[in-house]
Structure formats: structure tokens, C-alpha cells
Design an enzyme around this catalytic site. Structure first.
Site, PDB file in Angstrom:
ATOM      1  N   CYS A  86       2.699   3.831   1.037  1.00 27.22           N
ATOM      2  CA  CYS A  86       2.499   2.513   0.441  1.00 27.22           C
ATOM      3  C   CYS A  86       3.716   2.097  -0.377  1.00 27.22           C
ATOM      4  O   CYS A  86       3.929   0.909  -0.618  1.00 27.22           O
ATOM      5  CB  CYS A  86       1.232   2.491  -0.401  1.00 27.22           C
ATOM      6  SG  CYS A  86       1.152   3.788  -1.644  1.00 27.22           S
ATOM      7  N   GLU A 127      -5.965   1.496  -4.843  1.00 26.57           N
ATOM      8  CA  GLU A 127      -4.520   1.450  -4.585  1.00 26.57           C
ATOM      9  C   GLU A 127      -4.389   1.093  -3.112  1.00 26.57           C
ATOM     10  O   GLU A 127      -4.763   1.867  -2.237  1.00 26.57           O
ATOM     11  CB  GLU A 127      -3.880   2.792  -4.910  1.00 26.57           C
ATOM     12  CG  GLU A 127      -2.374   2.716  -5.090  1.00 26.57           C
ATOM     13  CD  GLU A 127      -1.635   2.753  -3.769  1.00 26.57           C
ATOM     14  OE1 GLU A 127      -1.198   1.668  -3.318  1.00 26.57           O
ATOM     15  OE2 GLU A 127      -1.495   3.819  -3.195  1.00 26.57           O
TER      16      GLU A 127
END
Length: 530
Positions: A333, A299
Site C-alpha cells: 500500500c 488501512e
């Protein structure tokens, strides 16, 4: 409330998320203040590696500091080198032979007990997050709650996956007994990030070990002590001490070494695009003696945006944009670092965004200020450089300067009239910087949103159902939200992971995630002929 421990183990309950703490209540404020004061008495300690279930010390140390008060040392941890990394790998290999045979119910019970202990000490874990990572109370509380959720969710998911009755049944063939089971992979390397140093650390580690794998845990160098607290909790909850090897160290040294190791079966990573791509490249090379294709779960980040059309509730959209851009100083993020507004309401929206940004005050996270520091000096300098360069890319309408001295503070910053191709709109800054671009209409807004190498989260604000339907189809990201902010994914509710350079779309906190840490084995037994 979350289901009781017995419900999780026996499948009689339904998962629900850990509630967030209401800090407007005096008793909760007092409890948090007390927890922070207690944790502050433990600052400055030295922490060992844990290899083979035993303490191990090294001469080199990683020093963790409080990013909000840089003269304050949170603690020092021993720094693993190649020798210690190899020792940890050999220990993990041996532990795997035992742990993989441990019944799934026992592995799940360990996670459930850990969740219970963490819930009892919720404010203590949050206090460590406040001091080591610079989160305010709400952000720290959400981090701890998510860690509890991950522990319970993956325990229940592995129980579900191990039940051949509950999983998708195979087509029956007369005369044969066919069973599909999910077995562990082996030894993995777990590399969690500093921005969710408890939740993501707990989630990545818990999924791997409840599946029967053993792991080497290499925490981020800026937040190693929170990871140490997690490791200690797992051992207290009954996990054998060698199932996780706690090995903080340099990514360029032991990170590369372990990723390339022939006995590493999988690597799970959360962090920057650049490091994720390096891990993927190293893992793709077959080392001498390696007998499998390594699995990479990554990720890696995003350049997330919120598109607003002229039919939207503008106040709700402005609230969402500011919350998405500046929550935890934009160090997520999923942070909405781009706002794309149609021209009919552009000026009104810019005014509303600036109005909301201007009331965000900077201060100590331990005092629960809305805006705290960025994580370290390197981030501080990099973000300020982006802001300085941004003054030639757009119109500075809020912030634009460093914050108070003593910590890594930066003002929440907004640039308007930014060209969609500008670095402010294309590059992940990972700080409190919002770029606002104008679109001629909602379709161009979606096109601008999609014009990025990332694809993690996004949001579309509109009251037109036809436009919403098209946005749902056309906006290319792993997590798309309608008429709400693009941060704040909940375990089991919003499985999380993105497209393109945002990673492998691993969907943490979803039904698919446990499959990444297991391999399916089909056994077929024909009935004996009499």
C-alpha cells in the site's frame, strides 16, 4: 539488539527494532536455504479451523498455492461458513470474560514469549512467506522482523498505558483520588491482508489481545497458512487457545456476517479501498440487540508518489523510485507507483529509472530473485489489463509484458509522459507498474502529488531547505519522507497510516495505536468524611 524479555516486562529497557538478516554472509544464505527446504517437506498438508480452542474441520476447503509455481500446493485449510462463524463468536464472547481479567503483565508476557519463539525460528517463518506469498528473501525477512517488532512494541505499549504513573497524569483535586484506566472493548474481527501476511496479521492481532480483547482472525484466502503458523505460535507462547478464533473464510460470507454481528465490538482491517468502505458501511448499521457504536480501524491503500526537483541528488532519487515501485512487485500500500519529476531534469531521471529497472531480473523467490510473482491469477490479469490500457496513456519505456510461464510473473513496467489525470496516475494498480509525469516546477509537482483520493505515503527529493519546508507542510499524506524511498516504515520509528481514502490514519506501530483497542474509564473516589 532488542531489549531482553525481562526488560520489556519491567520497563527497564528501550525498544529497538529487530535487525534484518545479511544474506551476503554464507552462513545466513545456508540457513535460509535450509529453512526453505525444511518448509517444502511440509507442503500439501490440511489445516483445521480453531474454534473454542479446539480443532474444527469443514467440508469446504481453501487451497493455497505457490504464486511462483502454481502447480505447487502450499496446503489446504478448512473454510468457515456462517455456522462456524457464529460458534466462534460465542466462544470469543465467553473467552473475553476471562481474558479481560488477566493481568496486563501476563498478557504482555505472552507476546514477549511469542516474539522470542519467532526470533528463534525467523528463517522458518520467512520461508513460509517466500513460498506462500512470493516474497524474496529480503522482503520475507523484513516481514518477519516487523512481526517480532509489533509483538514486543505492543507488549511494552500496553504496559505503559496501564501504568497510571507513566501515562499523562490528571490534575490533582484535594480530597479526591481520580484515576484514568484503559480497559478492553470486547470481541473484535481482525482481517489482515495477504501482502504482509505475518507482520500485519501479528500486529493487528497482538494489539487487540494484549489490550484484553478476544478476536476472530479471518486471514486472507491467498495466505491462510502463514496466519495458521502465527496462531499456533501464540498458543505455544501461552495464550489461551480460545483468545483467538482462527476462521478463514469468504469475505462476502463470514466477513460480512461478522462485521454486521451485534456482538462485534470492533473491526480492524487492512486491504483494498473497496472492501474497507464496505466494512465501514456495514459496521455503521446498528443491528438489533447492539448496544454500542462499532469501532472500525482501516488501512486501505494508496496511490503513493515521489516528487523530484532539479536540486535533488538524481541518482539517489532514481534508486528510491525504483525500490519503492518494484519492491515485492509493487504489492505494498506504500508502493511508490507515481514519479513526478520537474521538467529541467525529467529526461535524465527517466533515463536513470529505465536503466535501473532494466537490470531487475524475474525468477523464483526461493532463489532470491529480485522480482517474483504477483499474488494470484485475478491480480495477474488485472495488472496486465492496466498495462495494456496504459499504452494509450503514456510512453512505454520499460517492461510491459507478462513474465515467464509457471507463475504469475509480470515484467517491471514503466510508463513515461503520463497525464496526471490518467488512470495510471490515479488508480491503485497494486503491481509492478510505475507511471512518470512531468511537472513544470516543484510546486506543480506537489500539486500533482496531492491530486489523488488517497493519502498514505509520499516522498520529496530536494536539496533546497525552503522547498523541503513547504513540502513538509503541503504534501498531504500520513507518512511523508524527505530524500528517501516511500516504503519501509519501521515499528516505533515511522507510525504508519494514511489520510483520505487510505483509511483511518490508525498509525500502526505508534503510541496512539493501542488507544484504538481500548476505552478510557475514569474512576473518582472522594475521601470519606470523618
Amino acid at each position: 539488539m532488542i531489549v531482553e524479555n525481562e526488560d520489556v516486562l519491567h520497563g527497564s529497557g528501550h525498544f529497538s527494532n529487530e535487525p534484518f538478516t545479511d544474506f551476503s554472509l554464507p552462513e545466513n544464505r545456508l540457513a535460509m536455504e535450509s529453512a526453505i527446504a525444511a518448509v517444502k517437506t511440509e507442503l500439501g498438508r490440511s489445516y483445521p479451523l480453531w474454534i473454542g480452542g479446539k480443532e474444527a474441520w469443514s467440508e469446504e476447503r481453501i487451497v493455497s498455492i505457490n504464486p511462483a509455481a502454481t502447480s505447487e500446493i502450499i496446503g489446504e485449510v478448512s473454510k468457515a461458513g456462517i455456522t462456524q462463524a457464529e460458534e466462534a463468536m460465542q466462544s470469543a464472547l465467553g473467552a473475553f470474560q476471562r481474558w479481560k481479567k488477566t493481568p496486563v503483565a501476563d498478557r504482555a508476557a505472552c507476546l514477549v514469549r511469542a516474539a522470542g519463539l519467532m526470533r528463534e525460528r525467523k528463517h522458518t517463518f520467512s520461508a513460509w512467506l517466500v513460498l506462500e506469498s512470493g516474497k524474496n528473501w529480503a522482503e520475507a525477512d523484513a516481514d518477519t522482523a516487523e512481526a517480532i517488532d509489533f509483538l514486543l512494541y505492543y507488549a511494552k505499549e500496553m504496559l505503559r498505558l496501564s501504568s497510571t504513573n507513566e501515562h499523562q497524569p490528571l490534575i490533582k483535586l484535594p480530597g479526591e483520588n481520580n484515576v484514568l484506566t484503559y480497559i478492553p472493548l470486547g470481541v473484535g474481527v481482525v482481517i489482515p491482508p495477504w501482502n504482509f501476511p505475518l507482520a500485519i496479521c501479528a500486529g493487528m492481532a497482538a494489539a487487540a489481545i494484549v489490550a484484553g480483547n478476544t478476536i476472530l482472525l479471518k486471514p486472507a484466502s491467498t495466505t491462510p497458512i502463514i496466519a495458521y503458523q502465527f496462531y499456533s505460535l501464540m498458543v505455544e507462547a501461552g495464550m489461551p487457545a480460545d483468545v483467538i478464533q482462527y476462521v478463514p473464510g469468504s469475505g462476502a460470507e463470514i466477513g460480512d456476517y461478522l462485521t454486521s454481528h451485534p456482538k462485534t465490538r470492533f473491526v480492524t482491517f487492512t486491504g483494498s479501498k473497496e472492501i474497507g468502505l464496505r466494512i465501514n458501511k456495514l459496521a455503521a448499521e446498528t443491528a438489533p440487540g447492539q448496544i454500542w457504536i462499532k469501532r472500525v480501524v482501516a488501512e486501505m491503500g494508496g496511490k503513493d508518489g515521489i516528487v523530484v526537483d532539479e536540486t535533488a541528488n538524481l541518482d539517489a532519487a532514481a534508486d528510491a523510485i525504483v525500490a519503492s515501485a518494484f519492491g515485492f512487485q509493487g504489492q505494498k500500500c506504500s508502493a511508490g507507483s507515481r514519479a513526478i519529476i520537474v521538467e529541467d531534469v525529467y529526461d535524465k531521471m527517466v533515463e536513470k529509472i529505465v536503466e535501473r529497472t532494466s537490470v531487475l531480473t524475474i525468477g523464483l523467490p526461493e532463489s532470491n530473485a529480485p522480482i517474483g510473482p504477483v499474488i494470484d491469477r485475478a491480480s495477474y490479469k488485472r495488472i496486465l489489463s492496466y498495462i495494456e490500457d496504459g499504452k494509450s496513456q503514456g510512453r512505454l519505456v520499460a517492461g510491459g509484458h507478462a513474465g515467464p510461464e509457471g507463475g504469475y510473473y509480470i515484467e517491471p513496467t514503466v510508463f513515461a509522459d503520463v497525464d496526471p489525470a490518467a488512470p495510471l496516475m490515479q488508480e491503485e494498480i497494486f503491481g509492478p507498474v510505475l507511471a512518470v509525469a512531468k511537472a513544470k516546477d516543484w510546486r506543480e509537482g506537489i500539486a500533482i502529488y496531492n491530486d489523488t483520493e488517497f493519502g498514505l505515503t509520499g516522498s520529496f527529493f530536494s536539496s533546497d531547505e525552503g522547498r523541503i519546508a513547504e513540502a513538509l507542510q503541503e504534501m498531504h499524506c500520513g507518512n511523508l519522507y524527505i530524500n528517501r524511498k516511500c516504503t519501509g516504515a519501521l515499528v516505533g520509528v515511522h507510525p504508519f497510516g494514511g489520510f483520505n481514502m487510505s483509511g483511518t490514519d490508525s498509525k500502526a506501530g505508534g503510541h496512539d495505536y493501542m488507544l484504538l483497542f481500548t476505552q478510557a474509564k475514569l474512576t473518582s473516589r472522594r475521601e470519606a468524611v470523618q
